[in-house]
Every structure is written in C-alpha cells, then in structure tokens.
Design an enzyme around this catalytic site. Sequence first.
Site, PDB file in Angstrom:
ATOM      1  N   ASN A   1       9.518  -8.803  10.700  1.00 26.88           N
ATOM      2  CA  ASN A   1      10.126  -7.736   9.895  1.00 26.88           C
ATOM      3  C   ASN A   1      11.645  -7.648  10.055  1.00 26.88           C
ATOM      4  O   ASN A   1      12.334  -7.149   9.166  1.00 26.88           O
ATOM      5  CB  ASN A   1       9.438  -6.393  10.196  1.00 26.88           C
ATOM      6  CG  ASN A   1       8.043  -6.337   9.585  1.00 26.88           C
ATOM      7  OD1 ASN A   1       7.692  -7.200   8.771  1.00 26.88           O
ATOM      8  ND2 ASN A   1       7.250  -5.353   9.961  1.00 26.88           N
TER       9      ASN A   1
ATOM     10  N   ARG B   1       0.380  -3.682  10.605  1.00 27.30           N
ATOM     11  CA  ARG B   1      -0.438  -4.114  11.757  1.00 27.30           C
ATOM     12  C   ARG B   1      -1.844  -4.522  11.341  1.00 27.30           C
ATOM     13  O   ARG B   1      -2.394  -4.004  10.375  1.00 27.30           O
ATOM     14  CB  ARG B   1      -0.590  -2.930  12.726  1.00 27.30           C
ATOM     15  CG  ARG B   1       0.612  -2.672  13.516  1.00 27.30           C
ATOM     16  CD  ARG B   1       0.255  -1.769  14.680  1.00 27.30           C
ATOM     17  NE  ARG B   1       0.159  -0.368  14.300  1.00 27.30           N
ATOM     18  CZ  ARG B   1      -0.276   0.583  15.117  1.00 27.30           C
ATOM     19  NH1 ARG B   1      -0.692   0.269  16.333  1.00 27.30           N
ATOM     20  NH2 ARG B   1      -0.308   1.841  14.736  1.00 27.30           N
TER      21      ARG B   1
ATOM     22  N   ASP C   1       9.390  -6.345  -4.824  1.00 25.35           N
ATOM     23  CA  ASP C   1       8.571  -7.023  -3.807  1.00 25.35           C
ATOM     24  C   ASP C   1       8.803  -8.523  -3.896  1.00 25.35           C
ATOM     25  O   ASP C   1       9.285  -9.035  -4.914  1.00 25.35           O
ATOM     26  CB  ASP C   1       7.083  -6.713  -4.039  1.00 25.35           C
ATOM     27  CG  ASP C   1       6.253  -6.843  -2.768  1.00 25.35           C
ATOM     28  OD1 ASP C   1       5.883  -5.811  -2.183  1.00 25.35           O
ATOM     29  OD2 ASP C   1       5.985  -7.998  -2.353  1.00 25.35           O
TER      30      ASP C   1
ATOM     31  N   MET D   1       0.825  -1.216   0.000  1.00 23.96           N
ATOM     32  CA  MET D   1       0.000   0.000   0.000  1.00 23.96           C
ATOM     33  C   MET D   1       0.858   1.264   0.000  1.00 23.96           C
ATOM     34  O   MET D   1       0.604   2.194  -0.771  1.00 23.96           O
ATOM     35  CB  MET D   1      -0.946  -0.012   1.215  1.00 23.96           C
ATOM     36  CG  MET D   1      -1.950  -1.152   1.201  1.00 23.96           C
ATOM     37  SD  MET D   1      -2.857  -1.279  -0.352  1.00 23.96           S
ATOM     38  CE  MET D   1      -3.856   0.191  -0.277  1.00 23.96           C
TER      39      MET D   1
ATOM     40  N   ARG E   1       0.129  14.578  11.517  1.00 21.73           N
ATOM     41  CA  ARG E   1      -1.154  14.299  12.187  1.00 21.73           C
ATOM     42  C   ARG E   1      -1.428  15.369  13.245  1.00 21.73           C
ATOM     43  O   ARG E   1      -2.533  15.916  13.323  1.00 21.73           O
ATOM     44  CB  ARG E   1      -1.099  12.906  12.845  1.00 21.73           C
ATOM     45  CG  ARG E   1      -1.149  11.801  11.820  1.00 21.73           C
ATOM     46  CD  ARG E   1      -1.102  10.424  12.468  1.00 21.73           C
ATOM     47  NE  ARG E   1      -1.319   9.399  11.435  1.00 21.73           N
ATOM     48  CZ  ARG E   1      -0.724   8.220  11.411  1.00 21.73           C
ATOM     49  NH1 ARG E   1       0.117   7.870  12.368  1.00 21.73           N
ATOM     50  NH2 ARG E   1      -0.982   7.363  10.455  1.00 21.73           N
TER      51      ARG E   1
ATOM     52  N   ARG F   1       2.726  -2.109  17.094  1.00 19.10           N
ATOM     53  CA  ARG F   1       3.812  -2.098  16.103  1.00 19.10           C
ATOM     54  C   ARG F   1       4.883  -3.112  16.506  1.00 19.10           C
ATOM     55  O   ARG F   1       5.507  -3.746  15.668  1.00 19.10           O
ATOM     56  CB  ARG F   1       4.442  -0.709  16.011  1.00 19.10           C
ATOM     57  CG  ARG F   1       3.495   0.349  15.473  1.00 19.10           C
ATOM     58  CD  ARG F   1       4.129   1.722  15.484  1.00 19.10           C
ATOM     59  NE  ARG F   1       3.234   2.739  14.943  1.00 19.10           N
ATOM     60  CZ  ARG F   1       2.401   3.467  15.669  1.00 19.10           C
ATOM     61  NH1 ARG F   1       2.341   3.310  16.967  1.00 19.10           N
ATOM     62  NH2 ARG F   1       1.628   4.374  15.095  1.00 19.10           N
TER      63      ARG F   1
ATOM     64  N   ILE G   1      10.625   2.682   6.461  1.00 19.62           N
ATOM     65  CA  ILE G   1       9.275   2.967   6.987  1.00 19.62           C
ATOM     66  C   ILE G   1       8.748   1.752   7.757  1.00 19.62           C
ATOM     67  O   ILE G   1       7.840   1.856   8.579  1.00 19.62           O
ATOM     68  CB  ILE G   1       8.296   3.334   5.834  1.00 19.62           C
ATOM     69  CG1 ILE G   1       8.847   4.487   4.987  1.00 19.62           C
ATOM     70  CG2 ILE G   1       6.932   3.696   6.393  1.00 19.62           C
ATOM     71  CD1 ILE G   1       7.891   4.999   3.908  1.00 19.62           C
TER      72      ILE G   1
ATOM     73  N   HIS H   1       8.619   5.933  17.512  1.00 17.45           N
ATOM     74  CA  HIS H   1       7.328   5.917  16.823  1.00 17.45           C
ATOM     75  C   HIS H   1       6.456   4.844  17.468  1.00 17.45           C
ATOM     76  O   HIS H   1       6.394   3.719  17.021  1.00 17.45           O
ATOM     77  CB  HIS H   1       7.562   5.610  15.345  1.00 17.45           C
ATOM     78  CG  HIS H   1       6.304   5.545  14.547  1.00 17.45           C
ATOM     79  ND1 HIS H   1       5.451   6.614  14.417  1.00 17.45           N
ATOM     80  CD2 HIS H   1       5.748   4.540  13.817  1.00 17.45           C
ATOM     81  CE1 HIS H   1       4.439   6.267  13.648  1.00 17.45           C
ATOM     82  NE2 HIS H   1       4.592   5.011  13.276  1.00 17.45           N
TER      83      HIS H   1
ATOM     84  N   ASN I   1       7.781  -1.048  10.272  1.00 21.83           N
ATOM     85  CA  ASN I   1       7.634  -1.040  11.730  1.00 21.83           C
ATOM     86  C   ASN I   1       8.144  -2.320  12.379  1.00 21.83           C
ATOM     87  O   ASN I   1       8.206  -3.354  11.699  1.00 21.83           O
ATOM     88  CB  ASN I   1       6.144  -0.886  12.083  1.00 21.83           C
ATOM     89  CG  ASN I   1       5.735   0.561  12.199  1.00 21.83           C
ATOM     90  OD1 ASN I   1       6.480   1.387  12.723  1.00 21.83           O
ATOM     91  ND2 ASN I   1       4.539   0.860  11.705  1.00 21.83           N
TER      92      ASN I   1
END
Length: 322
Positions: free
Chosen positions: A98, A85, A34, A13, A154, A91, A121, A178, A123
Amino acid sequence: MARKKIALIGAGMIGGTLAHIAAREELGDVVLMDLAEGTAKGKALDIAEASPVFGKDSHLSGGSVEDYSPIKGADVCIVTAGVPRKPGMSRDDLLGINLKVMKSVGEGIKKFAPNAFVICITNPLDAMVWALREFSGLPHNMVVGMAGVLDSARFRWFLAEEFKVSVEDVTAFVMGGHGDTMVPLTRYSTVAGIPVPDMIAMGWTTQEKMDAIVDRTRSGGGEIVQLLGNGSAFYAPAESAIAMAKSYLNDKKRVLPCAVHLSGEFGVKDMYVGVPVVIGAGGAEKIVEISLNADEQTMFDHSVDAVKGLVKACKDIDPSLA
Ligand code: A3D
C-alpha cells in the site's frame, strides 16, 4: 452555485459504498477512480441508474488511475486504493504494497486536486496517511486519516447494546493508532452525558463487562474480517468517512477522533495519530488536547510507539521519505 466534487480513489468495497452514500445524500458530483477501470465505471453507472429511483441529482463517473485528470478540482478526495486484509493478516502486513499505492495516489492529488480535503482510509492507516501527505505535499491540516470515527462507532454500538439504550445517546472516544494498540477511553465515554464509570457505579454494568467491550472494540476490525472470510469491513468505514467529509463541506466543526498530524500535541512530533479534532472548512482546524491519566497515557504511548515503527518501515522501504 456549482456542485461540490467528490473524488473517490479506489472503487472497491469501501469506494463503491462511499459513492452510493455520497449520491444518496447529494453531497456533490462523484468521480470513482481505480486501477480496474471497468469496476470504477461500472459502479458509477450502476449508482447513476439508481438515482432516478432514489430521486437525487449528481453526476457519477468512473476512470482509470492511468490518468488522474478526472479528479481535477475535487473538493474532497477519499482514498481507499490498495489491498485490504485477509483472515490471519494484520493491518501492518499491508504496508509494503500500500505504500507504493500511496505514492501514485499522492502524486495524482498533488497534480490535479491540490486544494482538496483528503481523507485516507487505506491501511495501515496512521502510516499510510502520513506517507500520503508526504507524497502529495498538501498542507498537513488538509490531509487526515479515518479510523477513530469507525473505532468509536464500534465502541458506541457495543455500549448501546450493553445498556439497552439508543445509539444516539452514547458517545465514546477511541484514541491512538488504528491497530490492536488503539486506546478506547471509557472515562470519556458517556450515556447522555453520564460517564461510563458512573454507569458502572450505578450498577448498569460491571467492570468485567466493560473490559470485554474494550477488548472487542480493539479487535472489531478483525472480527469482521473473520466473518466475511474475504475482505474487511466497508459499510461502517464508509459511513465514518462520509461524516468527516460532511463536517468539512458544511463547515460543521464536529469534534471527531481522526488521525491528524501532530506537531508537539500529546508530546508527539511529525506523526499522524488518532486524537479528537475539530473538522471544518479549514480542514483539521483544532486538536483537542484532553488530559490523560497515567494508565491512559501509558496505553497512548504504547500505541504511538507502534505507529512510529510503521513510519520507520515506510522510510526504510522508500528512502525519499526519510
Ligand atoms: P478493496 O475492495 O480491495 O478495494 C481497494 C481498491 O483499490 C480495489 O478496487 C483495487 O483495484 C484498488 N487499487 C489497488 N491499487 C490501486 C492503485 N494503485 N490505484 C488505484 N486503485 C487501486 O478494499 P476495501 O475497499 O475493502 O478497503 C480499502 C482499504 O481500506 C484497505 O487498505 C483496507 O485495509 C482499508 N480499511 C481501513 C479501515 C480503517 O478503519 C482505517 C477500515 C476498513 C478497511
């Protein structure tokens, strides 16, 4: 001059959204990589077929991470490979899966794009960017994590809504790891240069409302995870990483909150934590060591402790990192 090359490792995404923005903004040629080769190739072809309509020229291609050679010579690598998630997950629950992904991605970057500026990026961010740097062996200033730009965006949006002013005139700062322990700094957040505490004093809002906004910022990622029901935020994370990539590619020297390697700054050694940093042609060029009051320092220390725990968990899982 040859076009810049942007390698996007992970074509899910966020990866797909990054490719779309990079092509629309003509940042350079885009390579999407990917495990799922069809997804990477399909998204690259779909965006390439849109390019005559939006009128920008860049070459888009996709590949499988079985062979990292297509990223050869990339100027920027943005890493989103891994799993996101699901509702109810933190996370940190993603760490074991990961971490393995960071190992293969780090080795691919080391072999084919050792001069790239790398933005992680995946997590849990602060631990994954640390591990990715270790596995890739790139200089610390060339590997950074994206989280603070998103968390601050945000925070800025919530403040702009509260004050009914343009998002353009709101600046805000979120430091630390984060996660739920991130540190939104109200004192360093402003409306056209006017600090938020002064806005409270002038009656534009109340301390209670500010406290609620700080809480909403801390759980902003979870709010989107709950709403989507499947996966996590991707538009705002992609925009945030693109802002960092542009600051590097254009040597803009923007001051952005990013997860960077600290070697003594803020009293932290050999860890990645979110702090304000100048991003330019030299990568993470200069950390802005702002002063924290006692409360802010306590929150920052708590956040650093949480990241420390995650780094320790990485070392426990993969002894080569110890
Ligand atoms: P998603 O749409 O699932 O995309 C991840 C992609 O990674 C998938 O297409 C997978 O096939 C691919 N993948 C898995 N393993 C590998 C591998 N070994 N090599 C290459 N590709 C692989 O997720 P997403 O794009 O929504 O999110 C990506 C990551 O970003 C997740 O870890 C999220 O938790 C994280 N994220 C971070 C933030 C921050 O602010 C730090 C915000 C939002 C999401």
